[in-house]
Design a protein around this motif. Sequence first.
Motif, PDB file in Angstrom:
ATOM      1  N   ARG A 125      -7.346  -7.530  -1.847  1.00 53.51           N
ATOM      2  CA  ARG A 125      -6.202  -6.736  -1.412  1.00 53.51           C
ATOM      3  C   ARG A 125      -4.946  -6.978  -2.241  1.00 53.51           C
ATOM      4  NH1 ARG A 125      -2.167  -7.584   2.358  1.00 53.51           N
ATOM      5  NH2 ARG A 125      -3.105  -9.559   2.983  1.00 53.51           N
ATOM      6  N   LYS A 126      -4.550  -8.227  -2.418  1.00 52.67           N
ATOM      7  CA  LYS A 126      -3.316  -8.536  -3.146  1.00 52.67           C
ATOM      8  C   LYS A 126      -3.364  -8.031  -4.583  1.00 52.67           C
ATOM      9  CE  LYS A 126      -0.936 -10.701   0.030  1.00 52.67           C
ATOM     10  NZ  LYS A 126       0.339 -10.119   0.525  1.00 52.67           N
ATOM     11  N   LYS A 127      -4.489  -8.272  -5.245  1.00 50.86           N
ATOM     12  CA  LYS A 127      -4.637  -7.830  -6.640  1.00 50.86           C
ATOM     13  C   LYS A 127      -4.612  -6.307  -6.720  1.00 50.86           C
ATOM     14  CE  LYS A 127      -7.227 -11.882  -8.199  1.00 50.86           C
ATOM     15  NZ  LYS A 127      -8.504 -12.376  -8.782  1.00 50.86           N
ATOM     16  N   GLU A 129      -3.175  -4.229  -4.612  1.00 49.21           N
ATOM     17  CA  GLU A 129      -1.834  -3.729  -4.315  1.00 49.21           C
ATOM     18  C   GLU A 129      -0.944  -3.795  -5.556  1.00 49.21           C
ATOM     19  OE1 GLU A 129      -1.752  -4.959   0.441  1.00 49.21           O
ATOM     20  OE2 GLU A 129      -0.496  -6.036  -1.012  1.00 49.21           O
TER      21      GLU A 129
END
Length: 253
Positions: A125-127, A129
């Motif tokens: 998710r973080k990557k 985003e």
Amino acid sequence: MSLLASKSPWYATFKSLGLLYFFLLTGLFLDSYHFVKITPHAQWFANIAMFIVVTIVFYKVPKRSKEQMITAILIAIVGEYLFSIVMGMYTYRLQNVPHYVPPGHALVYIAVLYFSKASAIIKLRKKLEIFLTIIILIYASLFLIFGNDVFGFVLTIATLYILQNKPRERLFYLTMYVTVCVLEIIGTNYLCWKWPPIAWNVFDFLPSYNPPSGISFFYFLLDLGTLWLYKKRHKLAWKRMKNIRKIRLQSSN
């Protein structure tokens, strides 16, 4: 293999966004200027294709998703007639609202939702985003520089600003932005619909491109409306889910 439980991000992407993009490319072709050369009833072929695909998806998803799809279709009907017919924000090829458009909104909604909820995607998710935010900024900047798309750029910045305070929904809306870009590029290049050179064909200080880059901002109204109505119909279930989230957050802290 279940899409949501898949451990492969490639499989999850293909089963959600991949199939959606393929259908947009082929389904909208049936309402394109290319297909109009073959038959004057091109739009009906697109309507039939959409009806078949949405029906298949509808019967495959669980009850909660069925309800969300129905809600999305109802909201999309109101939104399309308001924005296109009443306000003239954009215009379809036959000056109408094609029957395939409202269920198409539901199809886009459910595909993006399942992509963003897949376990393999959540792990990244973080990557994702960060990656999607960079792509979106580049995309909107190119439209601003080469297409004078002030309207789309303003909507893009507004979208990213709002998402700063929406960590749980951020991946969903960033993915929706990119998906709407794909949809709009295909639809406008097929001449299924077009956007005026300025916002709503009224505001001279907001020059626009065909399509505007950040028009997914208005798709968020559909998403928020769908979620709001679901909450209202299932208050106890929604309250229970919020309590579970609160307990998990306290445990992690």
